[in-house]
Write a protein that holds these residues in place. Structure first.
Motif, PDB file in Angstrom:
ATOM      1  N   VAL A 450      91.912  -5.258  21.062  1.00  0.00           N
ATOM      2  CA  VAL A 450      91.710  -6.799  20.455  1.00  0.00           C
ATOM      3  C   VAL A 450      90.613  -6.611  19.316  1.00  0.00           C
ATOM      4  O   VAL A 450      89.654  -6.139  19.319  1.00  0.00           O
ATOM      5  N   ARG A 452      88.986  -9.203  16.394  1.00  0.00           N
ATOM      6  CA  ARG A 452      88.849 -10.674  15.858  1.00  0.00           C
ATOM      7  C   ARG A 452      88.008 -10.630  14.870  1.00  0.00           C
ATOM      8  O   ARG A 452      87.282  -9.802  14.713  1.00  0.00           O
ATOM      9  N   THR A 511      95.880  -9.307  19.435  1.00  0.00           N
ATOM     10  CA  THR A 511      95.878  -8.533  20.784  1.00  0.00           C
ATOM     11  C   THR A 511      96.996  -7.402  20.910  1.00  0.00           C
ATOM     12  O   THR A 511      98.239  -7.932  20.780  1.00  0.00           O
TER      13      THR A 511
END
Length: 522
Positions: A450, A452, A511
């Motif tokens: 993941v 971000r 993801t």
């Protein structure tokens, strides 16, 4: 008629041949029908003649008296002349012919064949190519069988029937020839229109040249019709798309990914469009086929650019390494300048404190990465990415839940590809200072990545496009396309049987899931 008329001559000859064959068949049928009609008609007539003669009272009396047999001839002759029969015969009960229009038959046995006349019953049948009727003669007073009457009519031969039917057949032949010529000319016009005025030899030559050309070129070629069905595919296209014999199949039934389907069906416009197929990077171009203001289909050409993309990726990797070294050199240069300035000012205690702070910050990031990331390649990637991130004023950090043990070499290489592309994409998306957070962990037989960032996020309408077409938000805004980073990321995940997606949560959140054990995928 020349070369242009060769097809017309062939069709005309074929039509006339068919006409002649059909007329021969008609003639045979006519002869058979005439023969059957003649046999049925004459059978009834011969039976009626024989019955009339056998029923004559005078004949019955004379036939019962052997001394009066010489007086029987007029009965047979009159019946033969009046009826049109070939021969009318009167015979005794032993079959001996007493009178006949053929002198050679008198005194000879009557040809009975399968006749039932000897049993006292009338009979009609064929004997030696003639229609014959046998009727018994019953005595006037004794009511016993006293003799036979036979009436015979010779069946006409084949040539005789054909000669008699010739006028009608000649009329049919003339009509058939007229219709054949008109039909052949119409068919010739239609065929020439369908074949664009080409002769059969020219069409054959074009097909042979096309096949030689298709299988000789190094580019893949796929032809489609109006219904998106495969009409031709050369060997190179089969190899590039990993297909077998698919001529006649719909492109939607080939298991191609959405990007390639968009190009094949024309939904994706442009030239040199990029697509991925089972590890191959394909450059595709689609050209519609139009004739007489009609779209007949399309031709798609494919080129393999996997090796070129591999070289470009290596170049990009080297460039990234150079950029990281440049960023580190820039960072070290600034720190050295700072240290040099402090020394010139005599701030030796501040120099010591500054060096300790800088060393502690770098050592802290390396220690954190190596402690939580057990795979050496992935850890090295994250440590290296810290320098370009710092140069852009971006903080690179690990999530509190990050924990990745050592994995096998194949998965490690895929993780480096996926994580590197996602971090680079996040750096491209940020327009200034910000942060990037990386989360790596094993979940249910897979590794989940993941990434971000604090950037503007990804517009929902292009959330899927960034993977299918390899566009970033920045490239889309500028009207251009970047490299294949996100597309290769998706291909890597799908190849292992995993997936990749994006959503927004105070920035973009990518993801990716990569199974520990690869799963074969199209």
């Amino acid at each position: 008629m020349g070369k242009k008329g060769s097809l017309a001559r062939r069709l005309l000859a074929l039509q006339l041949t068919i006409v002649v064959v059909l007329l021969a068949a008609v003639a045979a049928v006519v002869v058979a029908q005439v023969g059957e009609t003649f046999r049925a008609t004459e059978s009834r007539r011969m039976l009626g003649i024989a019955e009339d003669v056998a029923a004559n009272p005078s004949l019955r009396v004379l036939l019962a008296d052997p001394k009066q047999h010489l007086r029987l001839a007029p009965f047979a002759t009159v019946a033969q002349v009046a009826s049109g029969a070939d021969v009318v015969v009167i015979a005794r009960t032993d079959g001996t012919v007493l009178t006949s229009q053929d002198p050679a038959e008198i005194g000879e046995p009557l040809a009975l064949a399968d006749s039932t006349v000897t049993e006292g019953r009338a009979w009609v049948g064929d004997v030696d190519g003639a229609v014959v009727a046998h009727v018994p003669v019953i005595g006037q007073s004794s009511h016993e069988l006293v003799g036979y009457v036979a009436a015979r009519k010779q069946l006409p031969g084949f040539l005789t029937i054909l000669t008699e039917s010739f006028p009608r057949l000649l009329g049919l032949l003339g009509l058939a020839c007229v219709l054949g010529i008109a039909g052949s000319l119409s068919v010739t016009w239609w065929v020439k229109r369908q074949t664009l005025g080409l002769e059969p030899a020219e069409i054959t030559g074009l097909v042979e040249h096309r096949e030689a050309m298709l299988h000789g070129i190094h580019e893949g070629v796929v032809g489609l019709d109006q219904q998106q069905r495969i009409t031709l595919v050369n060997d190179q296209a089969k190899a590039l798309l990993s297909l077998g014999d698919v001529v006649g199949a719909s492109v939607h039934a080939l298991g191609l990914n959405d990007r390639i389907l968009d190009v094949f069906t024309g939904r994706a416009a442009g030239t040199d469009l990029v697509g991925l197929r089972r590890g191959k990077v394909l450059i595709m171009n689609r050209t519609p086929i139009r004739w007489d203001q009609r779209t007949l289909g399309a031709v798609i050409t494919l080129r393999d650019r996997t090796e070129l993309m591999r070289l470009r990726d290596e170049l990009t990797e080297n460039r990234n390494t150079t950029d990281m070294l440049r960023a580190q050199a820039h960072e070290f240069s600034n720190r050295l300048h700072t240290i040099a300035g402090l020394i010139e000012l005599g701030e030796y205690d501040e120099v010591r404190r500054y060096v300790e702070v800088v060393s502690a910050g770098r050592d802290q990031w390396q220690a954190e990465v190596t402690e939580r990331i057990g795979d050496v390649a992935v850890a090295a990637l994250l440590i290296a990415k810290a320098s370009p991130a710092a140069e852009h004023g971006v903080g690179l950090r690990l999530s509190p839940s990050t924990a990745l043990p050592e994995v096998d070499d194949a998965l490690s290489a895929d993780l480096v590809t996926v994580l590197g592309n996602l971090v680079d994409n996040a750096l491209d998306a940020l327009r200034g200072p910000g942060w990037i957070e990386v989360d790596l962990r094993r979940v249910a037989g897979a590794v989940r990545v993941v990434v971000r960032d604090s950037g503007p996020g990804v517009a929902p309408e292009i959330a899927e496009e960034v993977f299918r077409h390899g566009f970033t938000t920045k490239a889309a805004e500028r009207g251009g396309a970047r490299g294949l980073g996100l597309a290769i990321t998706r291909q890597t995940c799908v190849r292992r049987g995993g997936s990749v997606s994006v959503h927004n949560a105070e920035g973009a959140v990518f993801t990716a899931t990569l199974p520990l054990t690869p799963v074969v995928s199209k």
